[in-house]
Design a protein around this motif. Structure first.
Motif, PDB file in Angstrom:
ATOM      1  N   GLN A  52      36.238   0.576-149.702  1.00  0.00           N
ATOM      2  CA  GLN A  52      34.836   0.455-150.119  1.00  0.00           C
ATOM      3  C   GLN A  52      34.671  -0.598-151.220  1.00  0.00           C
ATOM      4  O   GLN A  52      33.681  -1.347-151.230  1.00  0.00           O
ATOM      5  N   LEU A  53      35.628  -0.657-152.130  1.00  0.00           N
ATOM      6  CA  LEU A  53      35.571  -1.687-153.172  1.00  0.00           C
ATOM      7  C   LEU A  53      35.665  -3.080-152.557  1.00  0.00           C
ATOM      8  O   LEU A  53      34.941  -3.998-152.966  1.00  0.00           O
ATOM      9  N   ASN A  54      36.542  -3.241-151.572  1.00  0.00           N
ATOM     10  CA  ASN A  54      36.647  -4.543-150.903  1.00  0.00           C
ATOM     11  C   ASN A  54      35.347  -4.912-150.212  1.00  0.00           C
ATOM     12  O   ASN A  54      34.913  -6.071-150.261  1.00  0.00           O
ATOM     13  N   ILE A  55      34.719  -3.952-149.576  1.00  0.00           N
ATOM     14  CA  ILE A  55      33.437  -4.220-148.913  1.00  0.00           C
ATOM     15  C   ILE A  55      32.403  -4.665-149.952  1.00  0.00           C
ATOM     16  O   ILE A  55      31.669  -5.633-149.737  1.00  0.00           O
ATOM     17  N   LEU A  56      32.362  -3.993-151.088  1.00  0.00           N
ATOM     18  CA  LEU A  56      31.432  -4.370-152.157  1.00  0.00           C
ATOM     19  C   LEU A  56      31.731  -5.779-152.672  1.00  0.00           C
ATOM     20  O   LEU A  56      30.829  -6.619-152.788  1.00  0.00           O
ATOM     21  N   ILE A  57      32.993  -6.041-152.954  1.00  0.00           N
ATOM     22  CA  ILE A  57      33.393  -7.349-153.494  1.00  0.00           C
ATOM     23  C   ILE A  57      33.028  -8.468-152.527  1.00  0.00           C
ATOM     24  O   ILE A  57      32.414  -9.471-152.914  1.00  0.00           O
ATOM     25  N   PHE A  58      33.381  -8.300-151.260  1.00  0.00           N
ATOM     26  CA  PHE A  58      33.128  -9.369-150.298  1.00  0.00           C
ATOM     27  C   PHE A  58      31.650  -9.470-149.931  1.00  0.00           C
ATOM     28  O   PHE A  58      31.189 -10.550-149.561  1.00  0.00           O
ATOM     29  N   SER A  59      30.898  -8.397-150.048  1.00  0.00           N
ATOM     30  CA  SER A  59      29.451  -8.463-149.835  1.00  0.00           C
ATOM     31  C   SER A  59      28.786  -9.269-150.938  1.00  0.00           C
ATOM     32  O   SER A  59      27.930 -10.128-150.667  1.00  0.00           O
ATOM     33  N   ILE A  60      29.177  -9.008-152.167  1.00  0.00           N
ATOM     34  CA  ILE A  60      28.620  -9.770-153.299  1.00  0.00           C
ATOM     35  C   ILE A  60      28.999 -11.242-153.169  1.00  0.00           C
ATOM     36  O   ILE A  60      28.158 -12.134-153.348  1.00  0.00           O
ATOM     37  N   ALA A  61      30.261 -11.496-152.840  1.00  0.00           N
ATOM     38  CA  ALA A  61      30.710 -12.883-152.674  1.00  0.00           C
ATOM     39  C   ALA A  61      29.915 -13.576-151.569  1.00  0.00           C
ATOM     40  O   ALA A  61      29.515 -14.736-151.728  1.00  0.00           O
ATOM     41  N   LEU A  62      29.665 -12.872-150.478  1.00  0.00           N
ATOM     42  CA  LEU A  62      28.927 -13.470-149.366  1.00  0.00           C
ATOM     43  C   LEU A  62      27.501 -13.841-149.788  1.00  0.00           C
ATOM     44  O   LEU A  62      26.994 -14.901-149.396  1.00  0.00           O
ATOM     45  N   ILE A  63      26.880 -13.017-150.594  1.00  0.00           N
ATOM     46  CA  ILE A  63      25.541 -13.344-151.095  1.00  0.00           C
ATOM     47  C   ILE A  63      25.579 -14.644-151.900  1.00  0.00           C
ATOM     48  O   ILE A  63      24.713 -15.515-151.764  1.00  0.00           O
ATOM     49  N   ILE A  64      26.608 -14.797-152.717  1.00  0.00           N
ATOM     50  CA  ILE A  64      26.766 -16.030-153.496  1.00  0.00           C
ATOM     51  C   ILE A  64      26.999 -17.215-152.563  1.00  0.00           C
ATOM     52  O   ILE A  64      26.413 -18.289-152.739  1.00  0.00           O
ATOM     53  N   TYR A  65      27.846 -17.024-151.549  1.00  0.00           N
ATOM     54  CA  TYR A  65      28.117 -18.108-150.608  1.00  0.00           C
ATOM     55  C   TYR A  65      26.849 -18.516-149.869  1.00  0.00           C
ATOM     56  O   TYR A  65      26.639 -19.702-149.603  1.00  0.00           O
ATOM     57  N   ILE A  66      26.017 -17.537-149.540  1.00  0.00           N
ATOM     58  CA  ILE A  66      24.746 -17.843-148.868  1.00  0.00           C
ATOM     59  C   ILE A  66      23.852 -18.677-149.788  1.00  0.00           C
ATOM     60  O   ILE A  66      23.208 -19.639-149.349  1.00  0.00           O
ATOM     61  N   TYR A  67      23.814 -18.329-151.065  1.00  0.00           N
ATOM     62  CA  TYR A  67      23.019 -19.107-152.014  1.00  0.00           C
ATOM     63  C   TYR A  67      23.477 -20.563-152.037  1.00  0.00           C
ATOM     64  O   TYR A  67      22.658 -21.492-151.941  1.00  0.00           O
ATOM     65  N   PHE A  68      24.798 -20.787-152.170  1.00  0.00           N
ATOM     66  CA  PHE A  68      25.308 -22.152-152.240  1.00  0.00           C
ATOM     67  C   PHE A  68      25.126 -22.897-150.921  1.00  0.00           C
ATOM     68  O   PHE A  68      24.854 -24.102-150.917  1.00  0.00           O
ATOM     69  N   PHE A  69      25.278 -22.187-149.801  1.00  0.00           N
ATOM     70  CA  PHE A  69      25.024 -22.806-148.493  1.00  0.00           C
ATOM     71  C   PHE A  69      23.573 -23.268-148.416  1.00  0.00           C
ATOM     72  O   PHE A  69      23.300 -24.411-148.025  1.00  0.00           O
ATOM     73  N   ASN A  70      22.649 -22.402-148.783  1.00  0.00           N
ATOM     74  CA  ASN A  70      21.224 -22.725-148.743  1.00  0.00           C
ATOM     75  C   ASN A  70      20.905 -23.895-149.679  1.00  0.00           C
ATOM     76  O   ASN A  70      20.137 -24.799-149.316  1.00  0.00           O
ATOM     77  N   ASP A  71      21.498 -23.890-150.851  1.00  0.00           N
ATOM     78  CA  ASP A  71      21.275 -24.970-151.809  1.00  0.00           C
ATOM     79  C   ASP A  71      21.776 -26.303-151.244  1.00  0.00           C
ATOM     80  O   ASP A  71      21.073 -27.317-151.316  1.00  0.00           O
ATOM     81  N   SER A  72      22.957 -26.293-150.652  1.00  0.00           N
ATOM     82  CA  SER A  72      23.503 -27.524-150.051  1.00  0.00           C
ATOM     83  C   SER A  72      22.659 -27.985-148.873  1.00  0.00           C
ATOM     84  O   SER A  72      22.421 -29.184-148.691  1.00  0.00           O
TER      85      SER A  72
END
Length: 125
Positions: A52-72
């Protein structure tokens, strides 16, 4: 909004993202502790907590990656035919990198969600 104001706004958002990364690092340390408990004591509750911690960590990371993808993506969309070659090249290279990071994030989250037996060691990088 003029270019300088937009850059300053992006910097402010990135500062918040760095704070989130620090939280992710803390969660990752805790996740390693829980994973160790699972392997040392064969504690099945620790196994699920680690998952569950891994799911939380990678979910948060994915949100950040989406932000940077959208910005680029938006940076590439704003390019003009009159922009210098280097600006076009580097913006497109940044977009490619952001796309690949986003794909990696989706794959890592998929593994975290689906690998209930913890067959794969996930590394947040």
């Amino acid at each position: 909004m003029d270019e300088k104001s937009e850059i300053l706004k992006k910097i402010q958002i990135e500062e918040y993202i760095w704070i989130v990364y620090l939280i992710i690092i803390g969660l990752s340390f805790y996740s390693n502790k829980v994973e160790r408990e699972y392997y040392v004591y064969n504690d099945l509750r620790a196994k699920e907590k680690y998952r569950q911690l891994n799911i939380l960590i990678f979910s948060i990371a994915l949100i950040i990656y989406i932000y940077f993808f959208n910005d680029s993506y938006n940076d590439v969309k704003r390019l003009k035919a009159s922009d210098p070659y280097n600006k076009v090249f580097f913006n497109k290279a940044s977009f490619l990198a952001s796309s690949l990071i986003l794909i990696a994030g989706v794959i890592l989250l998929f593994i975290a969600l689906e690998d209930v037996e913890l067959e794969t060691e996930l590394a947040f990088s």
